[in-house]
Design a protein around this motif. Sequence first.
Motif, PDB file in Angstrom:
ATOM      1  N   PHE A  35     -36.699  -3.228  -3.566  1.00 18.58           N
ATOM      2  CA  PHE A  35     -37.183  -3.222  -4.945  1.00 18.58           C
ATOM      3  C   PHE A  35     -38.067  -2.011  -5.215  1.00 18.58           C
ATOM      4  O   PHE A  35     -37.929  -1.350  -6.240  1.00 18.58           O
ATOM      5  CB  PHE A  35     -37.969  -4.511  -5.218  1.00 18.58           C
ATOM      6  CG  PHE A  35     -38.576  -4.577  -6.585  1.00 18.58           C
ATOM      7  CD1 PHE A  35     -37.799  -4.838  -7.691  1.00 18.58           C
ATOM      8  CD2 PHE A  35     -39.934  -4.382  -6.762  1.00 18.58           C
ATOM      9  CE1 PHE A  35     -38.348  -4.905  -8.943  1.00 18.58           C
ATOM     10  CE2 PHE A  35     -40.500  -4.445  -8.019  1.00 18.58           C
ATOM     11  CZ  PHE A  35     -39.703  -4.706  -9.108  1.00 18.58           C
ATOM     12  N   ILE A  58     -32.174  -6.036  -8.385  1.00 19.05           N
ATOM     13  CA  ILE A  58     -33.248  -6.580  -9.220  1.00 19.05           C
ATOM     14  C   ILE A  58     -34.150  -5.445  -9.693  1.00 19.05           C
ATOM     15  O   ILE A  58     -34.631  -5.445 -10.822  1.00 19.05           O
ATOM     16  CB  ILE A  58     -34.048  -7.639  -8.438  1.00 19.05           C
ATOM     17  CG1 ILE A  58     -33.158  -8.837  -8.150  1.00 19.05           C
ATOM     18  CG2 ILE A  58     -35.272  -8.085  -9.210  1.00 19.05           C
ATOM     19  CD1 ILE A  58     -33.790  -9.877  -7.266  1.00 19.05           C
ATOM     20  N   ALA A  75     -34.914  -4.790 -13.452  1.00 26.12           N
ATOM     21  CA  ALA A  75     -36.274  -4.897 -13.971  1.00 26.12           C
ATOM     22  C   ALA A  75     -36.548  -3.830 -15.016  1.00 26.12           C
ATOM     23  O   ALA A  75     -37.304  -4.042 -15.955  1.00 26.12           O
ATOM     24  CB  ALA A  75     -37.277  -4.766 -12.825  1.00 26.12           C
ATOM     25  N   VAL A  84     -35.266  -5.189 -18.469  1.00 21.11           N
ATOM     26  CA  VAL A  84     -35.334  -6.643 -18.511  1.00 21.11           C
ATOM     27  C   VAL A  84     -35.357  -7.175 -19.941  1.00 21.11           C
ATOM     28  O   VAL A  84     -34.934  -8.304 -20.189  1.00 21.11           O
ATOM     29  CB  VAL A  84     -36.547  -7.144 -17.691  1.00 21.11           C
ATOM     30  CG1 VAL A  84     -37.827  -6.995 -18.467  1.00 21.11           C
ATOM     31  CG2 VAL A  84     -36.345  -8.569 -17.236  1.00 21.11           C
ATOM     32  N   THR A  85     -35.775  -6.359 -20.902  1.00 18.82           N
ATOM     33  CA  THR A  85     -35.739  -6.832 -22.283  1.00 18.82           C
ATOM     34  C   THR A  85     -34.429  -6.478 -22.969  1.00 18.82           C
ATOM     35  O   THR A  85     -33.912  -7.254 -23.763  1.00 18.82           O
ATOM     36  CB  THR A  85     -36.909  -6.251 -23.098  1.00 18.82           C
ATOM     37  OG1 THR A  85     -37.042  -4.875 -22.751  1.00 18.82           O
ATOM     38  CG2 THR A  85     -38.188  -6.987 -22.820  1.00 18.82           C
ATOM     39  N   PHE A  92     -30.915  -8.551 -14.575  1.00 23.69           N
ATOM     40  CA  PHE A  92     -31.950  -9.165 -13.753  1.00 23.69           C
ATOM     41  C   PHE A  92     -31.597 -10.603 -13.399  1.00 23.69           C
ATOM     42  O   PHE A  92     -31.713 -11.016 -12.248  1.00 23.69           O
ATOM     43  CB  PHE A  92     -33.291  -9.108 -14.497  1.00 23.69           C
ATOM     44  CG  PHE A  92     -34.332 -10.045 -13.960  1.00 23.69           C
ATOM     45  CD1 PHE A  92     -34.883  -9.848 -12.702  1.00 23.69           C
ATOM     46  CD2 PHE A  92     -34.748 -11.142 -14.705  1.00 23.69           C
ATOM     47  CE1 PHE A  92     -35.828 -10.719 -12.197  1.00 23.69           C
ATOM     48  CE2 PHE A  92     -35.695 -12.017 -14.198  1.00 23.69           C
ATOM     49  CZ  PHE A  92     -36.227 -11.810 -12.943  1.00 23.69           C
ATOM     50  N   TYR A  93     -31.099 -11.364 -14.403  1.00 23.69           N
ATOM     51  CA  TYR A  93     -30.893 -12.800 -14.199  1.00 23.69           C
ATOM     52  C   TYR A  93     -29.968 -13.106 -13.030  1.00 23.69           C
ATOM     53  O   TYR A  93     -30.283 -13.930 -12.174  1.00 23.69           O
ATOM     54  CB  TYR A  93     -30.312 -13.448 -15.461  1.00 23.69           C
ATOM     55  CG  TYR A  93     -31.317 -13.655 -16.562  1.00 23.69           C
ATOM     56  CD1 TYR A  93     -32.624 -14.047 -16.264  1.00 23.69           C
ATOM     57  CD2 TYR A  93     -30.975 -13.476 -17.894  1.00 23.69           C
ATOM     58  CE1 TYR A  93     -33.545 -14.230 -17.270  1.00 23.69           C
ATOM     59  CE2 TYR A  93     -31.896 -13.664 -18.911  1.00 23.69           C
ATOM     60  CZ  TYR A  93     -33.179 -14.040 -18.593  1.00 23.69           C
ATOM     61  OH  TYR A  93     -34.100 -14.233 -19.583  1.00 23.69           O
ATOM     62  N   ALA A 134     -31.255 -12.168  -9.520  1.00 24.79           N
ATOM     63  CA  ALA A 134     -32.429 -12.997  -9.247  1.00 24.79           C
ATOM     64  C   ALA A 134     -32.008 -14.427  -8.947  1.00 24.79           C
ATOM     65  O   ALA A 134     -32.547 -15.076  -8.044  1.00 24.79           O
ATOM     66  CB  ALA A 134     -33.384 -12.970 -10.441  1.00 24.79           C
ATOM     67  N   LEU A 147     -30.570 -14.543  -5.459  1.00 26.13           N
ATOM     68  CA  LEU A 147     -31.653 -14.456  -4.470  1.00 26.13           C
ATOM     69  C   LEU A 147     -32.375 -15.786  -4.329  1.00 26.13           C
ATOM     70  O   LEU A 147     -32.618 -16.279  -3.222  1.00 26.13           O
ATOM     71  CB  LEU A 147     -32.635 -13.362  -4.910  1.00 26.13           C
ATOM     72  CG  LEU A 147     -33.877 -13.183  -4.058  1.00 26.13           C
ATOM     73  CD1 LEU A 147     -33.495 -12.752  -2.669  1.00 26.13           C
ATOM     74  CD2 LEU A 147     -34.797 -12.163  -4.686  1.00 26.13           C
ATOM     75  N   THR A 148     -32.709 -16.399  -5.480  1.00 33.97           N
ATOM     76  CA  THR A 148     -33.448 -17.651  -5.439  1.00 33.97           C
ATOM     77  C   THR A 148     -32.615 -18.755  -4.800  1.00 33.97           C
ATOM     78  O   THR A 148     -33.105 -19.518  -3.961  1.00 33.97           O
ATOM     79  CB  THR A 148     -33.870 -18.048  -6.865  1.00 33.97           C
ATOM     80  OG1 THR A 148     -34.484 -16.915  -7.470  1.00 33.97           O
ATOM     81  CG2 THR A 148     -34.843 -19.186  -6.854  1.00 33.97           C
TER      82      THR A 148
END
Lengths: 310, 327
Positions: free
Chosen positions: A245, A261, A265, A268-269, A275-276, A279, A282-283
Amino acid sequence: MSTEMIDPTVQPPVGPDTTAERIPTKQLSKWTLYTRRFMRNKPAVAGVIIFILMAIYSVVVPLLTPYKLDDQDFLNLSTGPSPEHWFGTNAGGNDNWTLTAVGLQRSLMIALTVSVGVTALSAIVGTAAAYFRGRVEQITLIIIHFLMVVPTFLILALVSNDAGGDWRVISLAMIFVSWFFPARVIWTLALSLREREYIDAARYMGVSGMRIVLRHLVPNIGSLLVINFTLGVVGAVMTETGLSFIGFGVKLPDVSLGSLIGYGAASVTSAPWLFYFPALALTLLTVSMALVADGLRDALDPTSAAGGRA
Amino acid sequence: MIKYLVRRTLGWLLMIVVATNVTYFLAWSFLDPHSNYVGRKPPMSPEQIENLLRPRNLDASVPLMDRWWTWFSGIITRWDWGMSPTGGSVNEQVAFRMWISAELVLGATIIATLLGIWIGVYTASRQYRLGDRIWQGVSIVTMNVNIIVAGLAVVILAINFNNWVGTRVFYVTGSSTEGVTGFFPVIIDALQHLILPTIALVIIGYAQYHFLQRTLLLDNISADYVRTARAKGLTKQQAVRRHALRTSLIPVATQVAFSIPGIFTGAILTETIFAWQGMGRYFLTTINGNDVHGVVAVAAFGAVLTAVGALLADIAVVVLDPRVRVS
C-alpha cells in the motif's frame, strides 16, 4: 456349602448399568474426532468454504478471463461495474475483476510462503534451543530478544524497497522479520517437553540430537503449529498489503491486494469500486482464515469442551 | 519500587541505543544518498556530489566507522541527529512531527485498551449469553480487518456524513487547519482531525484486549478467593471489580507494551491515508529520499514509544501486583 443356601428368587442388588454407555460406539480415529469437533464450529466451517472459494477464484479467473492483465479497454475507462466488467475498470481501462483475482493470487502466494517458512523455522529453532540447552539456548535467546527491539517494519521496508518489488525477496524478508516471536513461544512450550520420558528414551537409544528435535519434539507441538500457520497467513497478508500500500512491497507490473487498494484509495470518491472489491477480497481472506484458526484451536485442543462430547 | 523502575528504565535505554545503532548500519547498507544526484541535468561529477554530501556526513567514500562516530558523537554531545541529503536538520523535522504521531499512537492505545478491557469484563460476566456472542463475532471481524481498509472505510463514511449534514464536521486530511487561533478553537479543530484516524486505529486494536481480558477474567471468576469475597457479602459486580479484575489486569498490562510497535506500524499507514505530517509520513519520505539520518531517527522514535509503553506497563504492574512492590 450346599446349593440350597442360594435362593434363586433373590436377585443381587442392581446398580446403574455402567457398561451400557461404553459398548455401542466404536473407537473414533484421531482425524474423525478432529473433523467432528471442527464441523461443530459453524463459523469455522463458513471460513473454510469462503477460503476455498477465494482460492478457486484467484487460480481459475486469471486463466479463464477474456481480459489479460495488461489489456486496455478504451471504451470503458474508469467505468463502474457492468455486464462486461463485473468489478468495473480502472483509469487505464484494465478489468478490475481480473486485477483483483491476480492481486489475490499474489497476496496468497506470499502469505502461504511466508507462513510455511515462519512456522517451520520457528518450530525448529524454538525446540532445538530448548533441547540442546546451555550455550545454544543462551545465544538463540539473545538473538530473539534483540530482534524484538529492532524496528522490523523498517527493515522490511528497506529490504523490499531495495529488491524492486520481487515477491520472492519480499517473502524471504518477511520470514526473517517474523520468525522470532513464535519461536520464543515454542521455546517456552518445549521447556517442559524436553523433560518427558520418551525424549530420554530416545537419547539413551542413541538417536542424534537433531533427529530427536525433528522426530520427537516438533511433532508434539503439531497442533500449535497448525494454528500458528493459519494465524501466520493472516499476519502475512496484513503485512504484505501494508507494505504494498505504501509502495514498498509488490510493484508494477506485478499487483497484489495491497497495491490495488493503494491505487483504489487515490480515487475513493470518484471510482470507489476500485477500492471496494480488493478491500472486500482482503477482508474475506483475513477474516475467514481467523475463523478457521479459531475452529482449529477448539478441534485440536485435547482439553477442549467445544460444545458437546468427543 | 523506585529502584525497580529505575533498573527497568536503564535496561530499556540500553536497548534503544543498541537498536538505533544497528539501524544506522542497516540503513547505510540499503540506502545511498549519492543516488539522489544520479541522472541530474547537467550531470554532476562525483567530486561535486562528494563535496555536497561530506559536510552533511553522508558521503559514502568516508569510511563507515568514521561516519558512524561523527553521527554518534553528535547525538551524545550536542543531541544533533544529523542532516538530510537536502541539507535540512533531522532535529527540526522530528521536533514537530513526533508530537503529531505521539498523540495519535498514545491516544489510540489508551482508548483501545480501556474499551477492550471494558468489553472483556462485560462479556466475561455474561459468558455464552447473547451479548457475549455478539461481541465475539464483532471483535473477530474487526481484529482481522486491515488497518488500510478500516481507515479508508472511515474516510468514506465521514465524507458521506459531512455531505449529509451539510457542513464539514470531520476532516479527512491533515492534522490541523492553518490559521486557527484561540484555546478552544484549536482544541476543537484538533479533535475534528484526530477523531477519524483514532477511530480507525481503535477499531482494529481493541479486540485483542477484549479476548485476553475475557479469557483471564473467566479463569479468575471461578477462583476460590472470588467465592470468598462473594461469601463475605459482596455483590457479584463488586467481587469482580475489586478482586477478579485486579489479578487479571496484570497480563493485559504487559500485552499493551508489546502491541505499541504494531500500533506505530498502523500509524504509518493511517498517516498515509489521512495525510498527516507525522513520523509515519517522515518514514516514507526518508526511505524514498535516501535520508539515512532521518530513517534512524524514525527507528529511534519507534523504540522510544515501545519503551514508554513498556514502562507504563511496568508501573501498572507495580500498582496492581503487591508481590512486585515487596521485592
